[in-house]
Design a protein around this motif. Structure first.
Motif, PDB file in Angstrom:
ATOM      1  N   ASN A 203       0.831  -1.196   0.000  1.00  0.00           N
ATOM      2  CA  ASN A 203       0.000   0.000   0.000  1.00  0.00           C
ATOM      3  C   ASN A 203       0.867   1.248   0.000  1.00  0.00           C
ATOM      4  N   VAL A 204       0.403   2.268  -0.696  1.00  0.00           N
ATOM      5  CA  VAL A 204       1.054   3.571  -0.599  1.00  0.00           C
ATOM      6  C   VAL A 204       0.344   4.312   0.533  1.00  0.00           C
ATOM      7  N   THR A 205       1.106   5.010   1.370  1.00  0.00           N
ATOM      8  CA  THR A 205       0.477   5.769   2.451  1.00  0.00           C
ATOM      9  C   THR A 205       0.547   7.264   2.115  1.00  0.00           C
ATOM     10  N   PHE A 206      -0.224   8.054   2.800  1.00  0.00           N
ATOM     11  CA  PHE A 206      -0.348   9.456   2.406  1.00  0.00           C
ATOM     12  C   PHE A 206      -0.093  10.459   3.537  1.00  0.00           C
ATOM     13  N   PRO A 207       1.035  10.316   4.241  1.00  0.00           N
ATOM     14  CA  PRO A 207       1.269  11.302   5.298  1.00  0.00           C
ATOM     15  C   PRO A 207       1.666  12.677   4.747  1.00  0.00           C
ATOM     16  N   GLU A 208       2.214  12.694   3.545  1.00  0.00           N
ATOM     17  CA  GLU A 208       2.632  13.969   2.957  1.00  0.00           C
ATOM     18  C   GLU A 208       2.285  13.924   1.481  1.00  0.00           C
ATOM     19  N   THR A 209       2.203  15.069   0.886  1.00  0.00           N
ATOM     20  CA  THR A 209       1.868  15.085  -0.518  1.00  0.00           C
ATOM     21  C   THR A 209       2.686  16.141  -1.245  1.00  0.00           C
ATOM     22  N   CYS A 210       2.814  15.966  -2.505  1.00  0.00           N
ATOM     23  CA  CYS A 210       3.673  16.816  -3.329  1.00  0.00           C
ATOM     24  C   CYS A 210       2.771  17.368  -4.434  1.00  0.00           C
ATOM     25  N   PRO A 211       2.629  18.669  -4.506  1.00  0.00           N
ATOM     26  CA  PRO A 211       1.626  19.191  -5.440  1.00  0.00           C
ATOM     27  C   PRO A 211       1.960  18.921  -6.906  1.00  0.00           C
ATOM     28  N   LEU A 212       0.932  18.668  -7.659  1.00  0.00           N
ATOM     29  CA  LEU A 212       1.074  18.502  -9.101  1.00  0.00           C
ATOM     30  C   LEU A 212       0.131  19.550  -9.647  1.00  0.00           C
ATOM     31  N   ASP A 213       0.544  20.243 -10.666  1.00  0.00           N
ATOM     32  CA  ASP A 213      -0.312  21.280 -11.231  1.00  0.00           C
ATOM     33  C   ASP A 213      -1.652  20.656 -11.636  1.00  0.00           C
ATOM     34  N   GLU A 214      -2.693  21.003 -10.918  1.00  0.00           N
ATOM     35  CA  GLU A 214      -3.973  20.367 -11.186  1.00  0.00           C
ATOM     36  C   GLU A 214      -4.938  21.313 -11.886  1.00  0.00           C
ATOM     37  N   LYS A 215      -4.381  22.369 -12.474  1.00  0.00           N
ATOM     38  CA  LYS A 215      -5.224  23.325 -13.208  1.00  0.00           C
ATOM     39  C   LYS A 215      -5.972  22.613 -14.332  1.00  0.00           C
ATOM     40  N   GLY A 216      -7.209  22.937 -14.462  1.00  0.00           N
ATOM     41  CA  GLY A 216      -7.997  22.387 -15.554  1.00  0.00           C
ATOM     42  C   GLY A 216      -8.353  20.923 -15.345  1.00  0.00           C
ATOM     43  N   VAL A 217      -8.087  20.456 -14.132  1.00  0.00           N
ATOM     44  CA  VAL A 217      -8.370  19.054 -13.865  1.00  0.00           C
ATOM     45  C   VAL A 217      -9.847  18.867 -13.574  1.00  0.00           C
ATOM     46  N   HIS A 218     -10.396  17.892 -14.188  1.00  0.00           N
ATOM     47  CA  HIS A 218     -11.793  17.525 -13.997  1.00  0.00           C
ATOM     48  C   HIS A 218     -11.944  16.951 -12.594  1.00  0.00           C
ATOM     49  N   LYS A 219     -12.782  17.555 -11.766  1.00  0.00           N
ATOM     50  CA  LYS A 219     -12.963  17.051 -10.389  1.00  0.00           C
ATOM     51  C   LYS A 219     -13.962  15.903 -10.366  1.00  0.00           C
ATOM     52  N   HIS A 220     -13.607  14.843  -9.635  1.00  0.00           N
ATOM     53  CA  HIS A 220     -14.511  13.691  -9.552  1.00  0.00           C
ATOM     54  C   HIS A 220     -15.124  13.610  -8.175  1.00  0.00           C
TER      55      HIS A 220
END
Ligand SMILES: *[C@@H]1O[C@H](CO)[C@@H](O)[C@H](O)[C@H]1NC(C)=O
Ligand SMILES: *[C@@H]1O[C@H](CO)[C@@H](O)[C@H](O)[C@H]1NC(C)=O
Ligand SMILES: *[C@@H]1O[C@H](CO)[C@@H](O)[C@H](O)[C@H]1NC(C)=O
Ligand SMILES: *[C@@H]1O[C@H](CO)[C@@H](O)[C@H](O)[C@H]1NC(C)=O
Length: 220
Positions: A203-220
């Motif tokens: 499993n991948v865990t999510f204690p920290e995150t690294c931003p990815l340019d999410e401009k124009g991303v379709h929100k689900h």
């Protein structure tokens, strides 16, 4: 009526026991399917697949992306997204990589995307470096676009009528958010039955995150 029901139940039990017969697998390469027999998502819509970010959830082992050195780090929230740019389709990756007992670093790496015209689910990722071109398959086994996708990769340089090797067979699950529900058990069973993917599904865990340019991303 009762007799018919009893008969049907008995029949069901027989089917069920045949269905669930334990399959024993060894690590031998004879278990591996030839690449051309591996099924991918029917009528795959690449445009729809590209609408948004994917988060890695489980993996048996990673394909190393040069410059990200995935296997020598602990990894948190490995994200990717495919984008249609004026220079063609690219994949953008971002993830926190933490050297064991070290501090976390946000690493990013872009690659280019190629796909087979008659089966766009058969994607190849290309990572270019001055002296090295690193290529591996990124086949979409199945996806509902909205929630999850299962990606198969053979990182060995083999042809379509050959088998991948066990140590080069990778499978990972990606979801639209770090918490999206998906049919985890079904996926793992299929992987064992149809692909020569071994090892635990980490499993991948999510204690920290690294931003990815999410401009124009379709929100689900
Ligand atoms: C990418 O964009 C080009 C130009 O707008 C378009 O023709 C093509 O269909 C797009 N590809 C995908 C897979 O969406
Ligand atoms: C693929 O998905 C795009 C975006 O959701 C949609 O506009 C297009 O009609 C779809 N193509 C097919 C063949 O379903
Ligand atoms: C990846 O590509 C995107 C879009 O072209 C660009 O904005 C970004 O700077 C690139 N990132 C890296 C690490 O090359
Ligand atoms: C991954 O998480 C699931 C529950 O979400 C758990 O059942 C499984 O054992 C975990 N796998 C590993 C390798 O830790």
């Amino acid at each position: 009526m009762k007799r018919v029901t009893t008969f049907l139940l008995a029949l069901l039990q027989v089917f069920y026991s045949v269905w669930t017969l334990p399959t024993t697998r060894t690590s031998s390469n004879s278990d591996c399917p030839i690449l051309s027999s591996i099924k991918t998502q029917k009528n795959f819509n690449l445009t729809k697949f590209m609408e948004g970010v994917w988060h890695t959830r489980t993996y048996n082992s990673f394909v190393d992306i040069p410059g990200m050195d995935i296997n020598s780090y602990e990894h948190y929230d490995l994200k990717s997204r495919l984008r249609n740019t004026s220079n063609g389709i690219i994949i953008e990756n971002a993830g926190i990589h933490k050297a064991k007992h070290g501090t976390g670093k946000c690493l990013r790496r872009n690659g280019t995307v190629k796909y087979e015209k008659n089966d766009p689910a058969k994607i190849t990722l290309v990572y270019n470096f001055p002296h090295l071109k690193h290529e591996f398959s990124y086949w979409i086994r199945e996806t509902d676009y909205k929630n999850y996708a299962v990606v198969y990769s053979c990182s060995a340089n083999v042809r379509n009528n050959e088998k991948c090797t066990v140590d080069k067979s990778h499978l990972w699950t990606i979801t639209r958010t770090p918490k999206t529900e998906y049919p985890k058990n079904k996926i793992e069973e299929q992987a064992k039955k149809e692909l020569c993917v071994h090892g635990s599904h980490n499993n991948v865990t999510f204690p920290e995150t690294c931003p990815l340019d999410e401009k124009g991303v379709h929100k689900h």
